[in-house]
Structure formats: C-alpha cells, structure tokens
Scaffold this motif. Structure first.
Motif, PDB file in Angstrom:
ATOM      1  N   PHE A  83      27.889  91.567  82.657  1.00 16.55           N
ATOM      2  CA  PHE A  83      28.542  91.978  81.416  1.00 16.55           C
ATOM      3  C   PHE A  83      29.766  91.101  81.194  1.00 16.55           C
ATOM      4  O   PHE A  83      30.451  90.708  82.134  1.00 16.55           O
ATOM      5  N   LYS A  84      30.039  90.826  79.926  1.00 17.81           N
ATOM      6  CA  LYS A  84      31.213  90.027  79.583  1.00 17.81           C
ATOM      7  C   LYS A  84      31.700  90.458  78.207  1.00 17.81           C
ATOM      8  O   LYS A  84      30.894  90.714  77.308  1.00 17.81           O
ATOM      9  N   THR A  85      33.002  90.544  78.040  1.00 22.16           N
ATOM     10  CA  THR A  85      33.607  90.859  76.746  1.00 22.16           C
ATOM     11  C   THR A  85      34.517  89.706  76.346  1.00 22.16           C
ATOM     12  O   THR A  85      35.301  89.216  77.155  1.00 22.16           O
ATOM     13  N   TYR A  86      34.376  89.290  75.098  1.00 19.40           N
ATOM     14  CA  TYR A  86      35.189  88.207  74.552  1.00 19.40           C
ATOM     15  C   TYR A  86      35.924  88.755  73.341  1.00 19.40           C
ATOM     16  O   TYR A  86      35.309  89.286  72.419  1.00 19.40           O
ATOM     17  N   LYS A  87      37.240  88.643  73.336  1.00 24.78           N
ATOM     18  CA  LYS A  87      38.065  89.161  72.249  1.00 24.78           C
ATOM     19  C   LYS A  87      38.426  88.025  71.297  1.00 24.78           C
ATOM     20  O   LYS A  87      38.766  86.933  71.733  1.00 24.78           O
ATOM     21  N   THR A  88      38.319  88.311  70.005  1.00 26.39           N
ATOM     22  CA  THR A  88      38.617  87.282  69.012  1.00 26.39           C
ATOM     23  C   THR A  88      39.262  87.915  67.789  1.00 26.39           C
ATOM     24  O   THR A  88      39.278  89.134  67.640  1.00 26.39           O
ATOM     25  N   LEU A 105      31.464  82.568  76.994  1.00 30.78           N
ATOM     26  CA  LEU A 105      31.500  82.883  75.563  1.00 30.78           C
ATOM     27  C   LEU A 105      32.631  82.140  74.855  1.00 30.78           C
ATOM     28  O   LEU A 105      32.906  82.397  73.683  1.00 30.78           O
ATOM     29  N   SER A 106      33.281  81.224  75.544  1.00 38.04           N
ATOM     30  CA  SER A 106      34.500  80.609  75.018  1.00 38.04           C
ATOM     31  C   SER A 106      34.300  79.753  73.775  1.00 38.04           C
ATOM     32  O   SER A 106      35.252  79.483  73.061  1.00 38.04           O
ATOM     33  N   GLY A 107      33.087  79.342  73.466  1.00 36.36           N
ATOM     34  CA  GLY A 107      32.858  78.495  72.296  1.00 36.36           C
ATOM     35  C   GLY A 107      32.712  79.251  70.992  1.00 36.36           C
ATOM     36  O   GLY A 107      32.408  78.659  69.965  1.00 36.36           O
ATOM     37  N   ASN A 108      32.939  80.553  71.002  1.00 34.09           N
ATOM     38  CA  ASN A 108      32.707  81.370  69.807  1.00 34.09           C
ATOM     39  C   ASN A 108      33.979  81.593  69.010  1.00 34.09           C
ATOM     40  O   ASN A 108      34.994  82.025  69.548  1.00 34.09           O
ATOM     41  N   THR A 109      33.908  81.258  67.732  1.00 34.07           N
ATOM     42  CA  THR A 109      34.963  81.620  66.786  1.00 34.07           C
ATOM     43  C   THR A 109      34.279  82.307  65.612  1.00 34.07           C
ATOM     44  O   THR A 109      33.388  81.733  64.991  1.00 34.07           O
ATOM     45  N   LEU A 110      34.665  83.516  65.351  1.00 31.65           N
ATOM     46  CA  LEU A 110      34.068  84.276  64.251  1.00 31.65           C
ATOM     47  C   LEU A 110      34.884  84.080  62.995  1.00 31.65           C
ATOM     48  O   LEU A 110      36.091  83.858  63.042  1.00 31.65           O
ATOM     49  N   LYS A 111      34.212  84.188  61.846  1.00 31.29           N
ATOM     50  CA  LYS A 111      34.875  84.058  60.543  1.00 31.29           C
ATOM     51  C   LYS A 111      34.253  85.056  59.587  1.00 31.29           C
ATOM     52  O   LYS A 111      33.191  85.616  59.861  1.00 31.29           O
TER      53      LYS A 111
END
Length: 164
Positions: free
Chosen positions: A156-161, A74-80
């Motif tokens: 399962f995986k959790t990505y914090k941003t 999930l490392s390519g995710n940046t939320l805005k």
C-alpha cells in the motif's frame, strides 16, 4: 412583630431553572450539530475500518513482505483540474520494473469519501502502470491511495498532492 415590612426576593430558584434550561438547550444544539455533520468512514487500506481493525496484523505482515521485495513509486504524478491519468511504477529491489501486478487506486480527498474516484483498469506500458482517464472537478488537497498485489502479498502507498 418579626415582619419589618421589607420584602426579600430570592433569586436562587430562577438561577437553578435557568441553568437547567441552558443544559437542555446545549444538549439540543449538540444533537443538531452531530446530525448535520455525519461521521465519514475511514477507508485506510481500502477496507472498512472494522476489517482493518480485525486484520491489521496480517495487513502489516503482508506489507513488510512486499517492502522486502518491491517498491511502489508515485512521485511522477501531478494532478490538475480536468482529465488526469496516474502513473504507478512498481520495481523490485534491483530497480527493474515488475510486470503482472494487480493494481487498484483511489483518488480521494483527505476529509471525505464522497468525491472518491476508484481506478481498477491499468495498462502496462513496459515500465509503469497507467490508469484509465478520470476527471477532477474540484481543486484542493487530494490523496492517491494505491494497493498493489504481487504473488499474494499486498503493498500500500499513499501520495498526497494539491490540485490548483
């Protein structure tokens, strides 16, 4: 002749009554704070905590089997703020993209579930799964929680941003 004319005043009854009133007031205050701040249910593994508690051994065994064969990235995710889409890469141990996985994701705040955005529709692009568009209206800390099912095993995986 035992009376010397002095009136003695005893404070003990007042102290005892004031302590009892203090305890009652603190009890009322505790109840008021508890009612104004309801418990937020934890939805780890995208289940109610009672179900997780009951099935944790099966969940962990399935996760271990999944991790032996696949990896979730999930490392390519940046939320805005505004419209977003998330990318989920599922690869086997050789690094080859895996097609045909069932993907579910929740974009959530770590402290509450009232802002949860559940994503069920994912498009396979040949290398990754791309979510349906969704909108974030608030900044701050957000988690992307993903469940991937392949051949009956769940990962399962959790990505914090952080959203600015």
């Amino acid at each position: 002749m035992g009376n010397t004319g002095k009136n003695e005043f005893n404070f003990w009854p007042y102290a005892i009554v004031s302590m009892i009133l203090t305890v009652v007031m603190l009890g009322i205050w505790t109840i008021k704070v508890a009612v104004n701040n309801p418990v937020q249910e934890d939805n780890s593994y995208m289940m109610k905590y009672q179900d997780v508690d009951e099935k944790i051994n099966e969940i962990l065994a399935s996760q271990k089997m999944f991790d032996e064969k696949y990896r979730i990235d999930l490392s390519g995710n940046t939320l805005k703020l505004g419209e977003n889409r998330i990318e989920i890469r599922v690869v086997d141990k050789n690094g080859n993209p895996v097609e045909g996985a069932e993907v579910i994701a929740i974009v959530t705040r770590p402290t509450t579930s009232k802002d949860d955005i559940r994503l069920n529709e994912f498009e396979w692009t040949g290398e990754k799964f791309l979510s349906e568009p969704f909108e974030l209206k608030r900044g701050g800390r957000w988690n992307i929680e993903v469940k991937v099912t392949i051949e009956g095993t769940n990962g399962f995986k959790t990505y914090k941003t952080f959203v600015k």
